[in-house]
Design a protein around this motif. Structure first.
Motif, PDB file in Angstrom:
ATOM      1  N   PHE A  38     -60.779  74.852  31.814  1.00 47.20           N
ATOM      2  CA  PHE A  38     -61.521  74.673  30.496  1.00 47.20           C
ATOM      3  C   PHE A  38     -61.568  73.066  30.184  1.00 47.20           C
ATOM      4  N   GLU A  39     -62.837  72.608  30.027  1.00 50.65           N
ATOM      5  CA  GLU A  39     -62.887  71.235  29.653  1.00 50.65           C
ATOM      6  C   GLU A  39     -63.815  70.984  28.197  1.00 50.65           C
ATOM      7  N   VAL A  40     -63.092  70.041  27.493  1.00 48.56           N
ATOM      8  CA  VAL A  40     -63.783  69.867  26.247  1.00 48.56           C
ATOM      9  C   VAL A  40     -63.522  68.144  25.996  1.00 48.56           C
ATOM     10  N   GLN A  41     -64.763  67.428  25.664  1.00 46.37           N
ATOM     11  CA  GLN A  41     -64.905  66.287  25.121  1.00 46.37           C
ATOM     12  C   GLN A  41     -64.488  66.137  23.519  1.00 46.37           C
ATOM     13  N   TRP A  42     -63.661  65.719  23.097  1.00 48.57           N
ATOM     14  CA  TRP A  42     -63.225  65.866  21.547  1.00 48.57           C
ATOM     15  C   TRP A  42     -64.383  64.817  21.068  1.00 48.57           C
ATOM     16  N   ALA A  43     -64.640  65.333  19.871  1.00 52.44           N
ATOM     17  CA  ALA A  43     -65.598  64.512  18.955  1.00 52.44           C
ATOM     18  C   ALA A  43     -64.817  63.299  18.192  1.00 52.44           C
ATOM     19  N   THR A  44     -65.516  62.138  17.686  1.00 47.16           N
ATOM     20  CA  THR A  44     -64.864  60.994  17.214  1.00 47.16           C
ATOM     21  C   THR A  44     -64.322  61.495  15.700  1.00 47.16           C
ATOM     22  N   GLN A  45     -64.885  62.538  15.071  1.00 48.75           N
ATOM     23  CA  GLN A  45     -64.598  63.375  13.873  1.00 48.75           C
ATOM     24  C   GLN A  45     -63.232  63.990  14.207  1.00 48.75           C
ATOM     25  N   ASP A  46     -62.939  64.493  15.265  1.00 46.04           N
ATOM     26  CA  ASP A  46     -61.764  65.481  15.671  1.00 46.04           C
ATOM     27  C   ASP A  46     -60.697  64.258  15.682  1.00 46.04           C
ATOM     28  N   VAL A  47     -60.855  63.186  16.582  1.00 50.67           N
ATOM     29  CA  VAL A  47     -59.866  62.354  16.599  1.00 50.67           C
ATOM     30  C   VAL A  47     -59.532  61.523  15.211  1.00 50.67           C
ATOM     31  N   ARG A  48     -60.494  61.353  14.390  1.00 52.61           N
ATOM     32  CA  ARG A  48     -60.135  60.763  12.804  1.00 52.61           C
ATOM     33  C   ARG A  48     -59.386  61.901  12.284  1.00 52.61           C
ATOM     34  N   PHE A  49     -59.557  63.046  12.208  1.00 52.35           N
ATOM     35  CA  PHE A  49     -58.659  64.048  11.358  1.00 52.35           C
ATOM     36  C   PHE A  49     -57.445  64.127  12.092  1.00 52.35           C
ATOM     37  N   LEU A  50     -57.258  64.167  13.487  1.00 51.83           N
ATOM     38  CA  LEU A  50     -55.869  64.300  13.972  1.00 51.83           C
ATOM     39  C   LEU A  50     -54.957  62.885  13.936  1.00 51.83           C
ATOM     40  N   ALA A  51     -55.838  61.645  13.866  1.00 55.60           N
ATOM     41  CA  ALA A  51     -55.115  60.571  13.628  1.00 55.60           C
ATOM     42  C   ALA A  51     -54.270  60.434  12.290  1.00 55.60           C
ATOM     43  N   ASN A  52     -54.358  61.209  11.505  1.00 56.91           N
ATOM     44  CA  ASN A  52     -53.397  61.420  10.430  1.00 56.91           C
ATOM     45  C   ASN A  52     -52.242  61.844  10.621  1.00 56.91           C
ATOM     46  N   HIS A  53     -51.709  62.384  11.739  1.00 54.24           N
ATOM     47  CA  HIS A  53     -50.453  62.909  12.413  1.00 54.24           C
ATOM     48  C   HIS A  53     -49.987  61.704  12.789  1.00 54.24           C
ATOM     49  N   ARG A  54     -48.881  60.994  12.441  1.00 58.67           N
ATOM     50  CA  ARG A  54     -48.457  59.743  12.942  1.00 58.67           C
ATOM     51  C   ARG A  54     -46.763  59.927  12.893  1.00 58.67           C
ATOM     52  N   VAL A  55     -46.323  59.273  14.133  1.00 58.19           N
ATOM     53  CA  VAL A  55     -44.934  58.892  13.985  1.00 58.19           C
ATOM     54  C   VAL A  55     -44.755  57.622  13.890  1.00 58.19           C
ATOM     55  N   GLY A  56     -44.226  56.891  12.849  1.00 59.63           N
ATOM     56  CA  GLY A  56     -44.097  55.709  12.294  1.00 59.63           C
ATOM     57  C   GLY A  56     -45.640  55.301  12.053  1.00 59.63           C
ATOM     58  N   ARG A  57     -45.918  54.113  12.789  1.00 56.35           N
ATOM     59  CA  ARG A  57     -47.422  53.823  12.699  1.00 56.35           C
ATOM     60  C   ARG A  57     -48.547  54.348  13.729  1.00 56.35           C
ATOM     61  N   THR A  58     -47.854  55.028  14.565  1.00 60.85           N
ATOM     62  CA  THR A  58     -48.569  55.415  15.729  1.00 60.85           C
ATOM     63  C   THR A  58     -49.264  56.925  15.450  1.00 60.85           C
ATOM     64  N   ALA A  59     -50.791  56.926  15.699  1.00 64.06           N
ATOM     65  CA  ALA A  59     -51.290  58.263  15.704  1.00 64.06           C
ATOM     66  C   ALA A  59     -51.278  58.894  16.844  1.00 64.06           C
ATOM     67  N   LEU A  60     -50.787  60.238  16.955  1.00 66.10           N
ATOM     68  CA  LEU A  60     -50.818  60.927  18.325  1.00 66.10           C
ATOM     69  C   LEU A  60     -50.786  62.274  18.012  1.00 66.10           C
ATOM     70  N   ALA A  61     -51.321  63.134  18.942  1.00 64.63           N
ATOM     71  CA  ALA A  61     -51.647  64.445  18.811  1.00 64.63           C
ATOM     72  C   ALA A  61     -50.315  65.056  18.693  1.00 64.63           C
ATOM     73  N   PRO A  62     -50.540  66.252  17.632  1.00 63.87           N
ATOM     74  CA  PRO A  62     -49.339  66.817  17.405  1.00 63.87           C
ATOM     75  C   PRO A  62     -48.887  68.037  18.350  1.00 63.87           C
ATOM     76  N   GLY A  63     -47.661  68.235  18.615  1.00 63.99           N
ATOM     77  CA  GLY A  63     -47.163  69.291  19.432  1.00 63.99           C
ATOM     78  C   GLY A  63     -47.968  70.612  19.161  1.00 63.99           C
ATOM     79  N   THR A  64     -48.008  71.086  17.788  1.00 63.94           N
ATOM     80  CA  THR A  64     -48.604  72.149  17.521  1.00 63.94           C
ATOM     81  C   THR A  64     -49.998  72.475  18.143  1.00 63.94           C
ATOM     82  N   LEU A  65     -50.785  71.312  18.207  1.00 63.37           N
ATOM     83  CA  LEU A  65     -52.059  71.358  18.890  1.00 63.37           C
ATOM     84  C   LEU A  65     -51.863  71.761  20.300  1.00 63.37           C
TER      85      LEU A  65
END
Length: 133
Positions: A38-65
């Protein structure tokens, strides 16, 4: 009166073609018929939403995703026609998916090996087919 019954009547080839987090099911790989991708190109708004998950000051995709993507891949491919249950085990996170603010949204690829049940989640920052690795 006889009824034709299916274990999971809501799963079909049409369902496999559009799973929310996985995107579109790609044509089968010629190297093996056991791999479903399966393939998908994430939309910019998806990344903005997911960027709220941070470790320190670094935004990264959550493990639950990742876990939800693996669950959708397992339920969408390994259960078709079997009527069995799926348990995710032996999960390994080998790399983090950093979400750069203002960066290009990642392209995600999910591969399911039907023979082994192994699921791989792959990502890259550029669009598929642009010739870069």
């Amino acid at each position: 009166m006889a009824y034709k019954r299916k274990a999971f009547p809501w799963w079909s080839e049409e369902t496999l073609a559009d799973l929310p987090l996985l995107g579109t099911m790609m044509g089968s790989d010629n190297t093996t018929a056991n791999i479903i991708a399966f393939e998908v190109q994430w939309a910019t708004q998806d990344v903005r939403f997911l960027a709220n998950h941070r470790v320190g000051r670094t935004a990264l995709a959550p493990g639950t995703l990742y876990l939800e993507m693996a669950r959708q891949a397992a339920c969408g491919t390994l259960l078709v026609g079997d009527g069995g249950e799926v348990a995710l085990s032996g999960i390994q996170f080998t790399e983090m998916l950093f979400l750069e603010e203002g960066g290009k949204p990642p392209h995600m690829r999910t591969e399911v090996d039907k023979a082994t049940g192994r699921i791989m989640l792959l990502s890259k920052a550029e669009d598929v087919g642009d010739g870069q690795d």
